[in-house]
Design a protein around this motif. Structure first.
Motif, short mmCIF file in Angstrom:
data_model
loop_
_atom_site.label_atom_id
_atom_site.label_comp_id
_atom_site.label_asym_id
_atom_site.label_seq_id
_atom_site.Cartn_x
_atom_site.Cartn_y
_atom_site.Cartn_z
N UNK A 29 0.66 4.39 7.88
CA UNK A 29 1.71 5.30 7.42
C UNK A 29 3.05 4.74 7.87
N UNK A 30 4.04 4.70 6.97
CA UNK A 30 5.36 4.15 7.32
C UNK A 30 6.08 4.97 8.39
N UNK A 31 6.95 4.28 9.15
CA UNK A 31 7.70 4.92 10.24
C UNK A 31 8.63 6.04 9.78
N UNK A 32 9.04 6.05 8.55
CA UNK A 32 9.97 7.09 8.10
C UNK A 32 9.30 8.46 7.89
N UNK A 33 7.98 8.50 8.02
CA UNK A 33 7.24 9.75 7.87
C UNK A 33 7.28 10.54 9.18
N UNK A 34 7.63 11.84 9.09
CA UNK A 34 7.68 12.70 10.27
C UNK A 34 6.57 13.75 10.25
N UNK A 52 0.83 -1.19 0.00
CA UNK A 52 0.00 0.00 0.00
C UNK A 52 0.87 1.25 0.00
N UNK A 53 2.06 1.14 0.56
CA UNK A 53 2.96 2.27 0.67
C UNK A 53 3.36 2.84 -0.70
N UNK A 54 3.30 2.03 -1.74
CA UNK A 54 3.76 2.47 -3.05
C UNK A 54 2.95 3.62 -3.64
N UNK A 55 1.75 3.89 -3.14
CA UNK A 55 1.00 5.02 -3.69
C UNK A 55 1.04 6.25 -2.78
N UNK A 56 1.85 6.21 -1.73
CA UNK A 56 2.05 7.37 -0.88
C UNK A 56 3.26 8.14 -1.37
N UNK A 57 3.11 9.40 -1.64
CA UNK A 57 4.25 10.20 -2.07
C UNK A 57 4.90 10.82 -0.83
N UNK A 58 6.16 10.42 -0.57
CA UNK A 58 6.89 10.87 0.61
C UNK A 58 8.16 11.57 0.14
N UNK A 104 2.30 6.63 12.79
CA UNK A 104 3.39 6.17 13.66
C UNK A 104 3.87 7.27 14.62
N UNK A 105 4.60 6.85 15.65
CA UNK A 105 5.15 7.79 16.63
C UNK A 105 6.21 8.70 16.05
N UNK A 106 6.64 8.46 14.83
CA UNK A 106 7.62 9.33 14.19
C UNK A 106 7.00 10.65 13.72
N UNK A 107 5.69 10.69 13.60
CA UNK A 107 4.99 11.89 13.10
C UNK A 107 4.85 12.92 14.22
N UNK A 145 11.42 13.71 1.79
CA UNK A 145 12.17 14.17 2.98
C UNK A 145 11.38 13.97 4.28
N UNK A 146 10.73 12.83 4.42
CA UNK A 146 9.98 12.52 5.62
C UNK A 146 8.58 13.09 5.68
N UNK A 147 8.19 13.87 4.67
CA UNK A 147 6.86 14.47 4.64
C UNK A 147 5.97 13.67 3.70
#
Length: 161
Positions: free
Chosen positions: A25-30, A1-7, A49-52, A9-11
């Motif tokens: 939402x993947x952990x690398x997203x802030x 599912x992550x493949x259609x999220x445009x990320x 995730x807690x990274x956001x 620099x963490x955004x």
């Protein structure tokens, strides 16, 4: 599912196609960017995730969200982040000190009487008196929720007489 999220620099900038159902939402997203899920009517629930640390302006406005969990790591929720989310029924807000978070009219144009806000144990008073959450009729601490679930479970296992 992550493949259609445009990320970038963490955004999390946006969805490249209309999401359906539940999204993790993947952990690398802030940060969830401005209007990232705006008008995604097929979106029902989302795991953040807690990274956001930030949810941008109008990030979920007019989406089909029915439930959202906001982690304790979030320090800012942009203006109109949940504007017009007519189907929203549950907010699981894990923020332990809501007074330290900038909410900026995040919950405008929604019927607050239909939404239950679940908050951490020991924060009920702070949420009930916070200007952003005052309008919500149902603010429940997780402990109260746990007690109610246990009562249901134990009541369901009793032998009828």
């Amino acid at each position: 599912m992550e493949n259609f999220l445009k990320i970038e620099n963490g955004v999390l900038v946006r969805c490249n196609k209309a999401p359906q159902g539940h999204i993790v939402i993947p952990d690398r997203v802030t940060e969830i960017g401005e209007r990232a899920f705006s008008f995604c009517t097929g979106l029902k629930s989302i795991e953040i995730p807690n990274s956001v640390t930030e949810i941008g302006k109008s990030a979920f406005s007019r989406s089909g969200l029915t439930s959202i969990e906001i982690p304790n790591s979030v320090t800012e929720i942009g203006k109109g982040a949940f504007y017009g989310c007519e189907n929203l029924r549950e907010i699981h807000c894990r923020i332990e000190h809501p007074g330290k978070v900038e909410f900026d009219c995040a919950f405008n144009d929604i019927d607050r009487s239909l939404i239950t806000v679940y908050v951490p144990v020991g924060t009920g008073y702070e949420y009930r008196h916070h200007p952003v959450f005052k309008g919500f009729k149902k603010i429940v601490t997780e402990k109260a929720l746990w007690k109610a679930m246990m009562a249901l479970i134990h009541g369901a296992h009793r032998d009828p007489k």
